[in-house]
Design a protein around this motif. Structure first.
Motif, PDB file in Angstrom:
ATOM      1  N   UNK A 165       5.556  10.965   5.310  1.00 39.48           N
ATOM      2  CA  UNK A 165       4.339  10.894   4.487  1.00 39.48           C
ATOM      3  C   UNK A 165       4.530  10.030   3.245  1.00 39.48           C
ATOM      4  N   UNK A 166       5.665  10.172   2.590  1.00 40.02           N
ATOM      5  CA  UNK A 166       5.887   9.462   1.325  1.00 40.02           C
ATOM      6  C   UNK A 166       5.810   7.945   1.510  1.00 40.02           C
ATOM      7  N   UNK A 167       6.491   7.357   2.512  1.00 44.01           N
ATOM      8  CA  UNK A 167       6.316   5.905   2.718  1.00 44.01           C
ATOM      9  C   UNK A 167       4.875   5.517   3.033  1.00 44.01           C
ATOM     10  N   UNK A 168       4.155   6.380   3.768  1.00 44.64           N
ATOM     11  CA  UNK A 168       2.748   6.089   4.051  1.00 44.64           C
ATOM     12  C   UNK A 168       1.934   6.030   2.761  1.00 44.64           C
ATOM     13  N   UNK A 169       2.159   6.987   1.873  1.00 47.68           N
ATOM     14  CA  UNK A 169       1.419   7.015   0.607  1.00 47.68           C
ATOM     15  C   UNK A 169       1.803   5.835  -0.282  1.00 47.68           C
ATOM     16  N   UNK A 170       3.075   5.456  -0.258  1.00 54.72           N
ATOM     17  CA  UNK A 170       3.509   4.281  -1.028  1.00 54.72           C
ATOM     18  C   UNK A 170       2.847   3.026  -0.473  1.00 54.72           C
ATOM     19  N   UNK A 171       2.813   2.921   0.858  1.00 55.47           N
ATOM     20  CA  UNK A 171       2.146   1.783   1.485  1.00 55.47           C
ATOM     21  C   UNK A 171       0.673   1.722   1.143  1.00 55.47           C
ATOM     22  N   UNK A 186      -0.734   2.900  -1.631  1.00 53.46           N
ATOM     23  CA  UNK A 186      -0.848   2.491  -3.035  1.00 53.46           C
ATOM     24  C   UNK A 186      -0.637   0.990  -3.178  1.00 53.46           C
ATOM     25  N   UNK A 187       0.283   0.431  -2.403  1.00 55.88           N
ATOM     26  CA  UNK A 187       0.540  -1.008  -2.485  1.00 55.88           C
ATOM     27  C   UNK A 187      -0.650  -1.809  -1.961  1.00 55.88           C
ATOM     28  N   UNK A 188      -1.248  -1.324  -0.890  1.00 56.02           N
ATOM     29  CA  UNK A 188      -2.432  -2.007  -0.352  1.00 56.02           C
ATOM     30  C   UNK A 188      -3.564  -2.015  -1.370  1.00 56.02           C
ATOM     31  N   UNK A 189      -3.767  -0.875  -2.032  1.00 56.81           N
ATOM     32  CA  UNK A 189      -4.829  -0.796  -3.047  1.00 56.81           C
ATOM     33  C   UNK A 189      -4.529  -1.742  -4.205  1.00 56.81           C
ATOM     34  N   UNK A 190      -3.249  -1.851  -4.557  1.00 56.24           N
ATOM     35  CA  UNK A 190      -2.874  -2.773  -5.621  1.00 56.24           C
ATOM     36  C   UNK A 190      -3.117  -4.206  -5.237  1.00 56.24           C
ATOM     37  N   UNK A 191      -2.826  -4.558  -3.970  1.00 55.24           N
ATOM     38  CA  UNK A 191      -3.069  -5.921  -3.496  1.00 55.24           C
ATOM     39  C   UNK A 191      -4.553  -6.249  -3.512  1.00 55.24           C
ATOM     40  N   UNK A 192      -5.381  -5.276  -3.088  1.00 56.60           N
ATOM     41  CA  UNK A 192      -6.829  -5.487  -3.088  1.00 56.60           C
ATOM     42  C   UNK A 192      -7.332  -5.684  -4.513  1.00 56.60           C
ATOM     43  N   UNK A 193      -6.810  -4.871  -5.427  1.00 60.47           N
ATOM     44  CA  UNK A 193      -7.246  -4.965  -6.828  1.00 60.47           C
ATOM     45  C   UNK A 193      -6.890  -6.323  -7.428  1.00 60.47           C
ATOM     46  N   UNK A 194      -5.781  -6.913  -6.971  1.00 62.20           N
ATOM     47  CA  UNK A 194      -5.357  -8.208  -7.511  1.00 62.20           C
ATOM     48  C   UNK A 194      -5.878  -9.363  -6.662  1.00 62.20           C
ATOM     49  N   UNK A 195      -6.740  -9.025  -5.666  1.00 59.63           N
ATOM     50  CA  UNK A 195      -7.310 -10.032  -4.773  1.00 59.63           C
ATOM     51  C   UNK A 195      -6.232 -10.806  -3.997  1.00 59.63           C
ATOM     52  N   UNK A 196      -5.171 -10.074  -3.625  1.00 61.53           N
ATOM     53  CA  UNK A 196      -4.112 -10.683  -2.836  1.00 61.53           C
ATOM     54  C   UNK A 196      -4.304 -10.311  -1.372  1.00 61.53           C
TER      55      UNK A 196
END
Length: 297
Positions: free
Chosen positions: A275-281, A283-293
């Motif tokens: 679960x923890x790697x899934x949640x980290x993944x 969070x990273x996806x949301x960060x990429x979307x927020x930065x338009x990456x």
């Protein structure tokens, strides 16, 4: 002009009433309850039908039930919640389901092997078992539970709470409710309910957040229950007539006792490691979307 005023007022009032009714059905708790009732009614009806037939016909009834439950889910989200349903899109449905099945198989098989290595489980082939009957009954039970529970918990409830309070609250509340929902199962204890909160509620919620896809969580849930049933391990307290007979040795904390694998500490730890790697993944996806990456898949 004065004679038209009552007619205009009536039209305005009718418009307000229509908007009020529309707002009522669009409220997350309302459409969640409405959709859940529809899915449960279909599940109950087809359980009654399945109990009157056997073999492949019973499995077909479960497949039809699942299709109708998914249709009810789609209609609820489309016409009551007024939103699209990309989480059950047919695009990549097969691939996501297979990935979910593989993830669930690795999770359960790994947990069982660890318990075996620690001396908690030993298996012997059940020579008297009717292989085809066991296969069909195990697959049928696992499929029905996976579809119905995922549509209600990760589909309706999770997304309703996301609208009301965000993703962390949705993960916490649905996990808690999922554990509480299993308190009425045979052999259930406060520990087994808490274990299910972590190993099932958090894992399946994290899987949904990671993949944003119900096919994946249904596949994971299906493999989990099917493998347990085929191995003859009780599924959340429900006895399973599997292809093997399992001999349980040692403390209930290791083996799960009468409740089965879900009552063991081993899958709790293993599930958190997944679960923890899934949640980290997520969070990273949301960060990429927020930065338009670009978001990697």
């Amino acid at each position: 002009m004065k004679k038209k005023m009552p007619e205009n007022n009536e039209m305005l009032q009718n418009g307000r009433n229509l908007r009020a009714r529309s707002s009522f059905w669009r409220f997350p708790i309302v459409w969640t309850i409405a959709g859940a009732i529809g899915i449960i009614l279909i599940d109950t009806l087809f359980r009654q039908l399945s109990s009157r037939v056997e073999g492949t016909v019973s499995l077909v009834c479960t497949l039809v039930m699942g299709s109708l439950a998914i249709l009810v889910y789609k209609l609820t989200l489309t016409y009551l919640a007024r939103r699209s349903t990309p989480e059950i899109s047919r695009q990549r449905a097969g691939m996501e389901t297979v990935l979910g099945v593989l993830t669930g198989a690795i999770f359960i098989s790994g947990s069982v092997f660890i318990i075996m290595a620690l001396g908690g489980y030993s298996f012997q082939w059940a020579s008297s078992a009717d292989t085809s009957s066991v296969l069909i009954s195990s697959l049928e039970a696992a499929l029905g539970a996976a579809i119905v529970e995922e549509l209600i918990f990760r589909g309706l409830m999770f997304q309703a709470i996301v609208q009301l309070g965000g993703r962390p609250l949705a993960l916490a509340v649905t996990s808690l409710f999922f554990g509480v929902a299993h308190l009425g199962n045979p052999g259930a204890t406060l520990w087994s309910a808490f274990a299910i909160v972590l190993e099932a509620g958090v894992l399946l919620g994290a899987a949904f957040l990671w993949r944003r896809n119900l096919w994946f969580t249904m596949g994971l849930h299906f493999a989990w229950n099917a493998i347990e049933g085929l191995l003859g391990i009780p599924v959340s307290g429900h006895p399973a007539a599997g292809l093997f007979t399992v001999k349980v040795n040692g403390a209930a904390l290791l083996t799960g006792g009468d409740f089965g694998l879900e009552g063991s500490i081993v899958p709790v730890v293993v599930s958190l490691l997944i679960s923890i790697p899934m949640l980290i993944g997520t969070a990273r996806k949301r960060g990429d979307v927020a930065r338009n990456l670009p978001v990697s898949k």
